[in-house]
Design a protein around this motif. Sequence first.
Motif, PDB file in Angstrom:
ATOM      1  N   ARG A 245      17.568  40.532 -33.144  1.00 53.61           N
ATOM      2  CA  ARG A 245      18.273  41.280 -32.104  1.00 53.61           C
ATOM      3  C   ARG A 245      18.466  42.744 -32.493  1.00 53.61           C
ATOM      4  O   ARG A 245      18.564  43.606 -31.619  1.00 53.61           O
ATOM      5  CB  ARG A 245      19.612  40.607 -31.821  1.00 53.61           C
ATOM      6  N   THR A 246      18.518  43.033 -33.764  1.00 53.07           N
ATOM      7  CA  THR A 246      18.690  44.411 -34.224  1.00 53.07           C
ATOM      8  C   THR A 246      17.474  45.261 -33.863  1.00 53.07           C
ATOM      9  O   THR A 246      17.616  46.404 -33.423  1.00 53.07           O
ATOM     10  CB  THR A 246      18.923  44.449 -35.750  1.00 53.07           C
ATOM     11  N   LYS A 247      16.280  44.701 -34.058  1.00 49.80           N
ATOM     12  CA  LYS A 247      15.050  45.468 -33.857  1.00 49.80           C
ATOM     13  C   LYS A 247      14.335  45.143 -32.556  1.00 49.80           C
ATOM     14  O   LYS A 247      13.316  45.754 -32.243  1.00 49.80           O
ATOM     15  CB  LYS A 247      14.125  45.234 -35.050  1.00 49.80           C
ATOM     16  N   GLY A 248      14.846  44.144 -31.805  1.00 48.30           N
ATOM     17  CA  GLY A 248      14.212  43.776 -30.549  1.00 48.30           C
ATOM     18  C   GLY A 248      12.846  43.137 -30.729  1.00 48.30           C
ATOM     19  O   GLY A 248      11.969  43.312 -29.876  1.00 48.30           O
ATOM     20  N   THR A 249      12.658  42.419 -31.824  1.00 48.32           N
ATOM     21  CA  THR A 249      11.370  41.779 -32.104  1.00 48.32           C
ATOM     22  C   THR A 249      11.586  40.274 -32.293  1.00 48.32           C
ATOM     23  O   THR A 249      12.719  39.805 -32.341  1.00 48.32           O
ATOM     24  CB  THR A 249      10.741  42.366 -33.385  1.00 48.32           C
ATOM     25  N   THR A 250      10.488  39.560 -32.409  1.00 45.48           N
ATOM     26  CA  THR A 250      10.539  38.132 -32.715  1.00 45.48           C
ATOM     27  C   THR A 250       9.544  37.830 -33.830  1.00 45.48           C
ATOM     28  O   THR A 250       8.580  38.581 -34.037  1.00 45.48           O
ATOM     29  CB  THR A 250      10.196  37.256 -31.497  1.00 45.48           C
ATOM     30  N   PHE A 251       9.786  36.730 -34.525  1.00 47.06           N
ATOM     31  CA  PHE A 251       8.831  36.250 -35.517  1.00 47.06           C
ATOM     32  C   PHE A 251       8.928  34.728 -35.582  1.00 47.06           C
ATOM     33  O   PHE A 251       9.935  34.147 -35.197  1.00 47.06           O
ATOM     34  CB  PHE A 251       9.047  36.900 -36.893  1.00 47.06           C
ATOM     35  N   GLU A 252       7.871  34.102 -36.054  1.00 44.56           N
ATOM     36  CA  GLU A 252       7.793  32.645 -36.114  1.00 44.56           C
ATOM     37  C   GLU A 252       8.119  32.150 -37.519  1.00 44.56           C
ATOM     38  O   GLU A 252       7.736  32.779 -38.509  1.00 44.56           O
ATOM     39  CB  GLU A 252       6.386  32.172 -35.729  1.00 44.56           C
ATOM     40  N   VAL A 253       8.823  31.024 -37.560  1.00 45.73           N
ATOM     41  CA  VAL A 253       9.110  30.353 -38.833  1.00 45.73           C
ATOM     42  C   VAL A 253       8.763  28.876 -38.694  1.00 45.73           C
ATOM     43  O   VAL A 253       8.697  28.337 -37.588  1.00 45.73           O
ATOM     44  CB  VAL A 253      10.591  30.509 -39.268  1.00 45.73           C
ATOM     45  N   ASN A 254       8.527  28.243 -39.836  1.00 48.76           N
ATOM     46  CA  ASN A 254       8.210  26.824 -39.882  1.00 48.76           C
ATOM     47  C   ASN A 254       9.313  26.066 -40.601  1.00 48.76           C
ATOM     48  O   ASN A 254       9.956  26.603 -41.516  1.00 48.76           O
ATOM     49  CB  ASN A 254       6.888  26.599 -40.630  1.00 48.76           C
ATOM     50  N   LEU A 255       9.500  24.824 -40.207  1.00 49.13           N
ATOM     51  CA  LEU A 255      10.421  23.902 -40.870  1.00 49.13           C
ATOM     52  C   LEU A 255       9.593  22.697 -41.287  1.00 49.13           C
ATOM     53  O   LEU A 255       9.278  21.836 -40.462  1.00 49.13           O
ATOM     54  CB  LEU A 255      11.555  23.492 -39.932  1.00 49.13           C
ATOM     55  N   CYS A 256       9.201  22.656 -42.542  1.00 48.54           N
ATOM     56  CA  CYS A 256       8.301  21.616 -43.043  1.00 48.54           C
ATOM     57  C   CYS A 256       9.103  20.502 -43.711  1.00 48.54           C
ATOM     58  O   CYS A 256       9.146  20.399 -44.936  1.00 48.54           O
ATOM     59  CB  CYS A 256       7.287  22.217 -44.002  1.00 48.54           C
ATOM     60  N   LEU A 257       9.766  19.693 -42.878  1.00 47.33           N
ATOM     61  CA  LEU A 257      10.585  18.598 -43.381  1.00 47.33           C
ATOM     62  C   LEU A 257      10.175  17.292 -42.705  1.00 47.33           C
ATOM     63  O   LEU A 257       9.691  17.290 -41.586  1.00 47.33           O
ATOM     64  CB  LEU A 257      12.069  18.859 -43.082  1.00 47.33           C
ATOM     65  N   SER A 258      10.433  16.195 -43.400  1.00 49.66           N
ATOM     66  CA  SER A 258      10.216  14.869 -42.811  1.00 49.66           C
ATOM     67  C   SER A 258      11.315  14.603 -41.783  1.00 49.66           C
ATOM     68  O   SER A 258      12.322  15.321 -41.723  1.00 49.66           O
ATOM     69  CB  SER A 258      10.262  13.801 -43.904  1.00 49.66           C
ATOM     70  N   ASP A 259      11.147  13.565 -40.997  1.00 48.04           N
ATOM     71  CA  ASP A 259      12.173  13.203 -40.025  1.00 48.04           C
ATOM     72  C   ASP A 259      13.489  12.866 -40.718  1.00 48.04           C
ATOM     73  O   ASP A 259      14.559  13.224 -40.222  1.00 48.04           O
ATOM     74  CB  ASP A 259      11.707  12.017 -39.162  1.00 48.04           C
ATOM     75  N   LEU A 260      13.422  12.185 -41.866  1.00 47.61           N
ATOM     76  CA  LEU A 260      14.630  11.863 -42.619  1.00 47.61           C
ATOM     77  C   LEU A 260      15.331  13.137 -43.083  1.00 47.61           C
ATOM     78  O   LEU A 260      16.548  13.275 -42.927  1.00 47.61           O
ATOM     79  CB  LEU A 260      14.306  10.970 -43.817  1.00 47.61           C
ATOM     80  N   GLU A 261      14.577  14.081 -43.636  1.00 48.19           N
ATOM     81  CA  GLU A 261      15.170  15.341 -44.090  1.00 48.19           C
ATOM     82  C   GLU A 261      15.781  16.112 -42.923  1.00 48.19           C
ATOM     83  O   GLU A 261      16.854  16.698 -43.065  1.00 48.19           O
ATOM     84  CB  GLU A 261      14.117  16.196 -44.805  1.00 48.19           C
TER      85      GLU A 261
END
Length: 175
Positions: free
Chosen positions: A138-154
Amino acid sequence: GEALLKLGDNISTDDILPGGSEIMSLRSNIPEISKYIFVHIDKTFACRALEKGGGFIVGGENYGQGSSREHAALAPKYLGVKAIIAKSFARIHMANLVNFGILPLTFANKQDYTALAQGDLFELDVKELNQHFCVKNRTKGTTFEVNLCLSDLEKSIVKAGGKLAAIKAKQKVCI
């Protein structure tokens, strides 16, 4: 939340929470030990995190490398850290983050790290713990993608707020 701190590569658990007799003698006192988080990098971190109600930490490659000290995840949780966004994580530290309910997110494009700064305000919708998220800066008015590499249990452990909370939620109260 706010990017409370931006760090480089190879941040160790000793960088997060220094070892030694002075600090480790406090290990059962979470509020007290939390005062030492990142003390050798930024002495104001713990106070700022508490004051702002937590937020995010941005890290480089191999975040959390070194010893398996779980307090390096427990104390940031106490300070309100919601997620670590890093280029990569050390395996054991990533497991400790999950166990204490902190999201270990990795950059989908590692180059996005360079555009972020301490103090940036991030917006992230985590109602559903998907494998990919769009983070709004929100500070810079941009977006970026992140990943969440976890199992369903995690994912279920993080969603519950950590391993102890997940176990407690599954127990039945017997009177």
